[in-house]
Design a protein around this motif. Structure first.
Motif, PDB file in Angstrom:
ATOM      1  N   PRO A 171       1.691   6.204 -10.363  1.00  0.00           N
ATOM      2  CA  PRO A 171       0.288   5.762 -10.359  1.00  0.00           C
ATOM      3  C   PRO A 171      -0.183   5.279  -8.986  1.00  0.00           C
ATOM      4  CG  PRO A 171       1.406   4.936 -12.300  1.00  0.00           C
ATOM      5  CD  PRO A 171       2.455   5.592 -11.456  1.00  0.00           C
ATOM      6  N   GLY A 172       0.688   4.520  -8.286  1.00  0.00           N
ATOM      7  CA  GLY A 172       0.298   4.022  -6.962  1.00  0.00           C
ATOM      8  C   GLY A 172       0.105   5.156  -5.968  1.00  0.00           C
ATOM      9  N   GLU A 173       1.009   6.150  -6.048  1.00  0.00           N
ATOM     10  CA  GLU A 173       0.884   7.317  -5.152  1.00  0.00           C
ATOM     11  C   GLU A 173      -0.371   8.112  -5.477  1.00  0.00           C
ATOM     12  OE1 GLU A 173       5.602   8.269  -4.230  1.00  0.00           O
ATOM     13  OE2 GLU A 173       4.676   9.046  -6.059  1.00  0.00           O
ATOM     14  N   LYS A 174      -0.671   8.212  -6.791  1.00  0.00           N
ATOM     15  CA  LYS A 174      -1.888   8.928  -7.191  1.00  0.00           C
ATOM     16  C   LYS A 174      -3.118   8.246  -6.606  1.00  0.00           C
ATOM     17  CE  LYS A 174      -0.346  11.004 -11.536  1.00  0.00           C
ATOM     18  NZ  LYS A 174      -0.218  10.823 -12.969  1.00  0.00           N
ATOM     19  N   ALA A 175      -3.143   6.909  -6.665  1.00  0.00           N
ATOM     20  CA  ALA A 175      -4.288   6.172  -6.138  1.00  0.00           C
ATOM     21  C   ALA A 175      -4.466   6.470  -4.651  1.00  0.00           C
ATOM     22  CB  ALA A 175      -4.094   4.675  -6.362  1.00  0.00           C
ATOM     23  N   ARG A 176      -3.333   6.486  -3.912  1.00  0.00           N
ATOM     24  CA  ARG A 176      -3.439   6.759  -2.470  1.00  0.00           C
ATOM     25  C   ARG A 176      -3.765   8.225  -2.205  1.00  0.00           C
ATOM     26  NH1 ARG A 176       1.836   4.973  -0.291  1.00  0.00           N
ATOM     27  NH2 ARG A 176       2.476   4.643  -2.456  1.00  0.00           N
ATOM     28  N   LEU A 208      -2.709  -1.154 -11.425  1.00  0.00           N
ATOM     29  CA  LEU A 208      -1.513  -0.907 -10.603  1.00  0.00           C
ATOM     30  C   LEU A 208      -0.615  -2.141 -10.627  1.00  0.00           C
ATOM     31  CD1 LEU A 208      -2.788   0.957  -7.410  1.00  0.00           C
ATOM     32  CD2 LEU A 208      -1.765   1.903  -9.477  1.00  0.00           C
ATOM     33  N   ASP A 209       0.696  -1.887 -10.519  1.00  0.00           N
ATOM     34  CA  ASP A 209       1.614  -3.019 -10.444  1.00  0.00           C
ATOM     35  C   ASP A 209       1.460  -3.678  -9.063  1.00  0.00           C
ATOM     36  OD1 ASP A 209       4.025  -2.144  -8.538  1.00  0.00           O
ATOM     37  OD2 ASP A 209       3.301  -0.393  -9.642  1.00  0.00           O
ATOM     38  N   PRO A 210       1.914  -4.936  -8.899  1.00  0.00           N
ATOM     39  CA  PRO A 210       1.653  -5.654  -7.660  1.00  0.00           C
ATOM     40  C   PRO A 210       2.177  -4.953  -6.402  1.00  0.00           C
ATOM     41  CG  PRO A 210       2.477  -7.153  -9.328  1.00  0.00           C
ATOM     42  CD  PRO A 210       2.572  -5.785  -9.900  1.00  0.00           C
ATOM     43  N   GLN A 268      -7.875 -10.495  -3.627  1.00  0.00           N
ATOM     44  CA  GLN A 268      -8.025  -9.231  -2.911  1.00  0.00           C
ATOM     45  C   GLN A 268      -9.275  -9.261  -2.032  1.00  0.00           C
ATOM     46  OE1 GLN A 268      -8.988  -5.469  -5.108  1.00  0.00           O
ATOM     47  NE2 GLN A 268      -6.959  -4.918  -4.355  1.00  0.00           N
ATOM     48  N   ALA A 269     -10.376  -9.739  -2.597  1.00  0.00           N
ATOM     49  CA  ALA A 269     -11.613  -9.821  -1.825  1.00  0.00           C
ATOM     50  C   ALA A 269     -11.385 -10.688  -0.597  1.00  0.00           C
ATOM     51  CB  ALA A 269     -12.735 -10.390  -2.694  1.00  0.00           C
ATOM     52  N   GLY A 270     -10.671 -11.811  -0.771  1.00  0.00           N
ATOM     53  CA  GLY A 270     -10.410 -12.721   0.337  1.00  0.00           C
ATOM     54  C   GLY A 270      -9.521 -12.106   1.401  1.00  0.00           C
ATOM     55  N   ALA A 278      -0.075  -2.065  -5.709  1.00  0.00           N
ATOM     56  CA  ALA A 278      -1.375  -2.604  -5.315  1.00  0.00           C
ATOM     57  C   ALA A 278      -1.336  -3.069  -3.869  1.00  0.00           C
ATOM     58  CB  ALA A 278      -1.768  -3.750  -6.239  1.00  0.00           C
ATOM     59  N   ALA A 279      -0.216  -3.698  -3.476  1.00  0.00           N
ATOM     60  CA  ALA A 279      -0.107  -4.182  -2.098  1.00  0.00           C
ATOM     61  C   ALA A 279      -0.162  -3.023  -1.111  1.00  0.00           C
ATOM     62  CB  ALA A 279       1.200  -4.965  -1.931  1.00  0.00           C
ATOM     63  N   LYS A 280       0.489  -1.904  -1.483  1.00  0.00           N
ATOM     64  CA  LYS A 280       0.461  -0.730  -0.592  1.00  0.00           C
ATOM     65  C   LYS A 280      -0.961  -0.214  -0.438  1.00  0.00           C
ATOM     66  CE  LYS A 280       5.134   1.025  -1.284  1.00  0.00           C
ATOM     67  NZ  LYS A 280       5.949   2.019  -1.953  1.00  0.00           N
TER      68      LYS A 280
END
Lengths: 282, 252
Positions: B151-156, B179-181, B209-211, B184-186
């Motif tokens: 999922p994280g790779e798909k997002a990127r 996404l898992d943390p 995240q906004a901060g 998400a961090a990536k």
């Protein structure tokens, strides 16, 4: 306590029996046709199938397939265009639903209605010399609404995220249809087309009705498989003949092949195993 | 204050009788990351979609007001909507790769816009995947199906797919949704990189995240813009009571 387990097992075995009966009855039917049609006079039938005369079973079968193919090729482009228009270019509202349900209703009409179209409109217009054309047109008029609905639903099956993401990259609507929707709806459309072909190709009623327009015609084009089967039964020149069983077997086998191919296509569809809950087109 | 890339004037969006955005006025600064925050249903996604005319995909939507991209009205009668969407690229929430190879996913946009040369496409795909922080993970399997990615790779990958059309503004709707943390961090690292190069607007439900990521923040509540300003200022000294309640978590 054991009682409840037993009840479950009984219900399961009833359903299993129904499923087995469903699957088995087709095999039984084919077995019956093979025994009646093929086994006793195998050579005679082989001779019939491969005879060089105009109405051997083989030539009738090939003619049937060709006419069916012609009818499909005639209906398909129109159906795909209409399906794309309804799915991608109209708004989802009452009018679209009304149009769709009407087209779906047309596709589900009893075959004799299409026979009536062939007999009343097409046969008088084209005349006796163009029997082949009348048969093909009748079949394609019947296929058309079925294929429109098939094309529409094949497109609607594609997750809305494909459309959304393609448009977000700056694609035009047509580019999205051409590059993203059509490639992935192709399999499902092909599957549904094969199902429609199996249905239309195996139906004698429209041909019987069209034939009624020319009761004395001696021409061959009407001799397509289901109609041939019907004729060989009512004429019953030689009750001992195995032709009708052979014809029936051929018809069943052809239909099974079409359905099997359709099932294979469906199973490997793009959306299979990759469903996106909540991302269907609104 | 920096120059504005996008200027929103009196923007209202209706879905049938429901008003999703209420007369928004906002200037998105050029070359910075702007976070749009607010509870679910506040209008974050509607705002992002309105900035690139993607809201028009909904059947019963009505948009009023103006959105200016480099001073030009994007809702004007002679505007090419595909060009707007190429320049202002939206990555929707829960983006999904096309069921094509990794390479074909990234090359999809450039091909749409007429690039056929294989070497040029190779170059764009490589650059986009590098910018999306995915190149090292996938460089040996570019021809594999994108559906096999995590999922994280798909997002990127979807970020890479958007960058490949060389947009000027990137709109990302909830970039780390589901996404898992670690993943998400990536993705956040990638966004931090991207904001050096693009004008970025992202919607998020995460105050942290906004901060961490944004330079400016816009707070929406019930379709109205409550507050907008540099993130450090809004987070340290919110002018509106509603903003303060939201960012300190006092809303139920």
């Amino acid at each position: 306590m054991r009682n409840s387990i037993d009840t479950g097992a009984v219900i399961c075995s009833v359903f299993a029996a129904v499923a087995l009966f469903g699957a088995g009855s087709l095999l039984a039917l084919m077995g019956y046709l093979v025994l009646k049609g093929l086994w006793p006079p195998m050579r005679a039938l082989a001779a019939l199938i491969f005879a060089h005369s105009g109405d051997s079973l083989l030539s009738i079968w090939i003619r049937s397939l060709f006419l069916l193919l012609a009818a499909t090729l005639l209906a398909l482009p129109l159906a795909i265009g209409t399906g794309i228009y309804l799915s991608e270019y109209t708004r989802q509202n009452r009018a679209r639903e009304l149009i769709l349900s009407n087209i779906a209703g047309l596709g589900e009409m009893p075959p004799v209605v299409y026979g009536l179209v062939g007999w009343g409109a097409l046969a008088p217009y084209f005349g006796e010399d163009r029997q082949t054309l009348v048969i093909v047109l009748t079949a394609s008029v019947w296929l058309l609404p079925q294929l429109i609905v098939a094309a529409y639903w094949a497109l609607q099956e594609i997750p809305v995220s494909f459309r959304r993401d393609s448009l977000a990259l700056g694609a035009t609507r047509w580019q999205t249809i051409r590059w993203t929707l059509m490639p992935y709806s192709g399999r499902l459309l092909a599957a549904k087309t094969l199902e429609g072909m199996a249905r239309v190709g195996g139906e004698a009623a429209p041909v019987i009705m069209v034939a009624a327009a020319w009761p004395d015609s001696s021409k061959q084009p009407l001799h397509i498989l289901p109609y041939y089967l019907y004729r060989s039964l009512i004429e019953a020149v030689d009750p001992a003949t195995t032709r009708h069983f052979g014809a029936a077997l051929l018809l069943v086998l052809t239909s099974v092949c079409f359905q099997w191919a359709a099932l294979r296509l469906r199973r490997t569809g793009v959306v299979a195993g990759d469903t996106l809950p909540g991302l269907r087109k609104r | 204050m920096r120059d504005s890339k996008l200027v929103v004037r009196n923007l209202s969006v209706y879905y049938g009788d429901f008003q999703a955005l209420r007369s928004i006025n906002l200037s998105i600064p050029l070359g910075a990351a702007t976070a749009v925050i607010g509870s679910s249903g506040a209008g974050k996604s509607s705002l992002l979609r309105a900035l690139c005319r993607m809201n028009e995909l909904w059947d019963n939507v009505r948009t009023e007001g103006q959105v200016l991209l480099d001073g030009q009205e994007i809702y004007g009668p002679d505007v090419d909507v595909t060009e707007v969407r190429r320049r202002v690229s939206l990555i929707a929430r829960h983006p999904y790769p096309f069921p094509k190879s990794i390479f074909d996913n990234v090359a999809y946009g450039p091909r749409l816009h007429g690039i056929k040369d294989k070497r040029k496409l190779d170059e764009i795909v490589k650059r986009s995947l590098k910018q999306a922080g995915l190149w090292n993970e996938v460089k040996d399997r570019l021809q594999e199906s994108a559906l096999n990615l995590s999922p994280g790779e798909k997002a990127r990958l979807c970020i890479a797919r958007s960058i490949a059309v060389e947009p000027e503004v990137l709109l990302i709707d909830d970039p780390t949704y589901h996404l898992d943390p670690v993943s998400a961090a990536k993705v956040e690292d990638v966004i931090l990189e991207l904001k050096q190069k693009y004008t970025l607007v992202f919607a998020t439900n995460s105050m942290q995240q906004a901060g961490r990521v944004s330079d400016y923040v816009a707070f929406l509540s019930e379709g109205a813009l409550v507050e907008f300003g540099p993130t450090s200022e809004v987070f340290a000294r919110p002018k509106d009571r509603r903003t303060e309640d939201y960012i300190t978590g006092r809303f139920s």
